[in-house]
Enzyme design. Sequence first.
Site, PDB file in Angstrom:
ATOM      1  CE  LYS A  13      -2.022  -1.016   4.138  1.00 31.46           C
ATOM      2  NZ  LYS A  13      -1.139  -2.287   4.178  1.00 31.46           N
ATOM      3  NE  ARG A  88      -4.310  -0.878   9.618  1.00 34.28           N
ATOM      4  CZ  ARG A  88      -3.104  -0.468   9.113  1.00 34.28           C
ATOM      5  NH1 ARG A  88      -3.088   0.646   8.897  1.00 34.28           N
ATOM      6  NH2 ARG A  88      -1.899  -1.305   8.890  1.00 34.28           N
ATOM      7  NE  ARG A 127       7.310  -2.837   6.422  1.00 33.94           N
ATOM      8  CZ  ARG A 127       5.950  -2.715   6.355  1.00 33.94           C
ATOM      9  NH1 ARG A 127       5.248  -2.000   5.207  1.00 33.94           N
ATOM     10  NH2 ARG A 127       5.312  -3.079   7.421  1.00 33.94           N
ATOM     11  NE  ARG A 160       6.652  -0.408  10.373  1.00 33.60           N
ATOM     12  CZ  ARG A 160       5.114  -0.521   9.830  1.00 33.60           C
ATOM     13  NH1 ARG A 160       5.334   0.086   8.502  1.00 33.60           N
ATOM     14  NH2 ARG A 160       4.294  -0.994  10.092  1.00 33.60           N
ATOM     15  NE  ARG A 171       1.578  -4.939  11.468  1.00 39.69           N
ATOM     16  CZ  ARG A 171       2.783  -4.674  10.870  1.00 39.69           C
ATOM     17  NH1 ARG A 171       4.004  -5.353  11.059  1.00 39.69           N
ATOM     18  NH2 ARG A 171       2.621  -4.076   9.773  1.00 39.69           N
TER      19      ARG A 171
HETATM   20  P1  ADP Z   1       1.362  -1.498   7.372  1.00 39.64           P
HETATM   21  O1  ADP Z   1       1.853  -0.632   6.350  1.00 39.64           O
HETATM   22  O2  ADP Z   1       2.248  -2.744   7.566  1.00 39.64           O
HETATM   23  O3  ADP Z   1      -0.010  -2.056   6.724  1.00 39.64           O
HETATM   24  P2  ADP Z   1       1.063   0.600   8.868  1.00 39.64           P
HETATM   25  O4  ADP Z   1       2.189   1.461   8.985  1.00 39.64           O
HETATM   26  O5  ADP Z   1      -0.060   1.181   8.072  1.00 39.64           O
HETATM   27  O6  ADP Z   1       1.329  -0.744   8.688  1.00 39.64           O
HETATM   28  O7  ADP Z   1       0.356   0.634  10.424  1.00 39.64           O
HETATM   29  C1  ADP Z   1       1.180   0.236  11.451  1.00 39.64           C
HETATM   30  C2  ADP Z   1       0.283   0.363  12.846  1.00 39.64           C
HETATM   31  O8  ADP Z   1      -0.046   1.489  13.022  1.00 39.64           O
HETATM   32  C3  ADP Z   1      -0.729  -0.650  12.828  1.00 39.64           C
HETATM   33  O9  ADP Z   1      -0.412  -2.091  12.934  1.00 39.64           O
HETATM   34  C4  ADP Z   1      -1.700  -0.050  13.818  1.00 39.64           C
HETATM   35  O10 ADP Z   1      -1.317  -0.444  15.048  1.00 39.64           O
HETATM   36  C5  ADP Z   1      -1.592   1.604  13.543  1.00 39.64           C
HETATM   37  N1  ADP Z   1      -2.448   1.947  12.651  1.00 39.64           N
HETATM   38  C6  ADP Z   1      -2.169   2.767  11.620  1.00 39.64           C
HETATM   39  N2  ADP Z   1      -3.345   3.150  11.026  1.00 39.64           N
HETATM   40  C7  ADP Z   1      -4.371   2.887  11.800  1.00 39.64           C
HETATM   41  C8  ADP Z   1      -5.733   3.166  11.339  1.00 39.64           C
HETATM   42  N3  ADP Z   1      -6.320   3.576  10.714  1.00 39.64           N
HETATM   43  N4  ADP Z   1      -6.380   2.366  12.786  1.00 39.64           N
HETATM   44  C9  ADP Z   1      -5.956   1.796  13.740  1.00 39.64           C
HETATM   45  N5  ADP Z   1      -4.482   1.802  13.944  1.00 39.64           N
HETATM   46  C10 ADP Z   1      -3.719   2.064  12.768  1.00 39.64           C
HETATM   47  P1  ADP Z   2       2.175  -1.955   3.202  1.00 36.85           P
HETATM   48  O1  ADP Z   2       2.305  -0.042   3.005  1.00 36.85           O
HETATM   49  O2  ADP Z   2       1.056  -2.488   2.732  1.00 36.85           O
HETATM   50  O3  ADP Z   2       2.437  -2.421   4.556  1.00 36.85           O
HETATM   51  P2  ADP Z   2       4.934  -1.430   1.889  1.00 36.85           P
HETATM   52  O4  ADP Z   2       4.660  -0.572   0.894  1.00 36.85           O
HETATM   53  O5  ADP Z   2       5.677  -1.135   3.000  1.00 36.85           O
HETATM   54  O6  ADP Z   2       3.506  -2.252   2.404  1.00 36.85           O
HETATM   55  O7  ADP Z   2       5.569  -2.723   1.243  1.00 36.85           O
HETATM   56  C1  ADP Z   2       5.938  -3.845   2.132  1.00 36.85           C
HETATM   57  C2  ADP Z   2       7.506  -4.434   1.772  1.00 36.85           C
HETATM   58  O8  ADP Z   2       7.189  -5.090   0.438  1.00 36.85           O
HETATM   59  C3  ADP Z   2       8.445  -3.401   1.545  1.00 36.85           C
HETATM   60  O9  ADP Z   2       9.746  -3.895   1.828  1.00 36.85           O
HETATM   61  C4  ADP Z   2       8.365  -2.993  -0.019  1.00 36.85           C
HETATM   62  O10 ADP Z   2       9.645  -2.685  -0.280  1.00 36.85           O
HETATM   63  C5  ADP Z   2       8.152  -4.462  -0.633  1.00 36.85           C
HETATM   64  N1  ADP Z   2       7.329  -4.384  -1.815  1.00 36.85           N
HETATM   65  C6  ADP Z   2       6.344  -3.664  -1.943  1.00 36.85           C
HETATM   66  N2  ADP Z   2       5.651  -3.882  -3.459  1.00 36.85           N
HETATM   67  C7  ADP Z   2       6.322  -4.806  -3.750  1.00 36.85           C
HETATM   68  C8  ADP Z   2       6.135  -5.803  -4.892  1.00 36.85           C
HETATM   69  N3  ADP Z   2       5.134  -5.520  -6.006  1.00 36.85           N
HETATM   70  N4  ADP Z   2       6.714  -6.849  -5.103  1.00 36.85           N
HETATM   71  C9  ADP Z   2       8.024  -7.097  -3.977  1.00 36.85           C
HETATM   72  N5  ADP Z   2       8.038  -6.306  -2.864  1.00 36.85           N
HETATM   73  C10 ADP Z   2       7.287  -5.271  -2.743  1.00 36.85           C
END
Ligand code: ADP
Ligand code: ADP
Length: 214
Positions: A13, A88, A127, A160, A171
């Site tokens: 995302k 979410r 990541r 992270r 998660r």
């Molecule tokens: P990822 O990119 O791996 O999906 P995020 O960076 O979006 O993770 O979120 C990391 C953490 O921040 C989540 O596991 C949650 O604890 C918190 N968080 C982020 N956005 C929200 C939301 N909209 N509602 C509740 N918790 C959130």
């Molecule tokens: P999210 O915001 O949904 O948690 P991220 O954008 O941080 O996800 O991506 C999660 C991990 O996967 C990161 O290490 C990123 O560099 C890698 N990644 C993202 N898109 C791709 C893809 N299309 N193929 C392989 N790895 C990817």
Amino acid sequence: MKIIMLGAPGAGKGTQAKMLSEKFNIPHISTGDIFRANIKNNTELGKKAKTYMDQGLLVPDELVVDLVVDRVKQEDCTKGYILDGFPRTIPQAEALDKALAALSDKVDFAVDVEVPDENIVKRMSGRRACLKCGATYHLEHIPPKQEGICDTCGSELVLRDDDKPETVLKRLGVYHEQTQPLIDYYKKAGILLEVDGTVDMKVVFDNIVSAVTK
Ligand code: ADP
Ligand code: ADP
Ligand code: ZN
């Protein structure tokens, strides 16, 4: 253009949201980045959010809804924005719809980036994140030019705290239970776009762009 990014943790995302934000010249609003910035600066919000984030749990709706609703009302959001990591939960989605409806506004697309659970844990261990500018890299798939250093801002890259395998599994469970119902919610609203997130990030990007500009 107002776009919501949906998908499991690690689906890509953030990666796609950043590229879309540059392409359409609209803000990328990541609630995860906002919380991490607050934790870094040791704010009250950061302290509260950290206890949930470290356990792989969602931060309570009341700590996140107003934050986002205030943010999307700011001047730089008039042309649109990419919401990454929000909503979410169903109550968050309803609160957003309600706040936008009060401004005679609405979301244009909810993009679901689909990646099976099996791929997620592996992806997350590779990541690396920049806590300063929010950029993310992957040790194998998307490495930074210089090991351990952010291409964009030169800061140090970190694994992270919540990307440890145990927390990632937690998660994922939370995602299936609390966030996945949003897919149906936006399907019913007629604005859902489903894209395969397992292919190269540039291909994922092209697929999203062609779907939202059709
Ligand atoms: P990822 O990119 O791996 O999906 P995020 O960076 O979006 O993770 O979120 C990391 C953490 O921040 C989540 O596991 C949650 O604890 C918190 N968080 C982020 N956005 C929200 C939301 N909209 N509602 C509740 N918790 C959130
Ligand atoms: P999210 O915001 O949904 O948690 P991220 O954008 O941080 O996800 O991506 C999660 C991990 O996967 C990161 O290490 C990123 O560099 C890698 N990644 C993202 N898109 C791709 C893809 N299309 N193929 C392989 N790895 C990817
Ligand atoms: Zn950076």
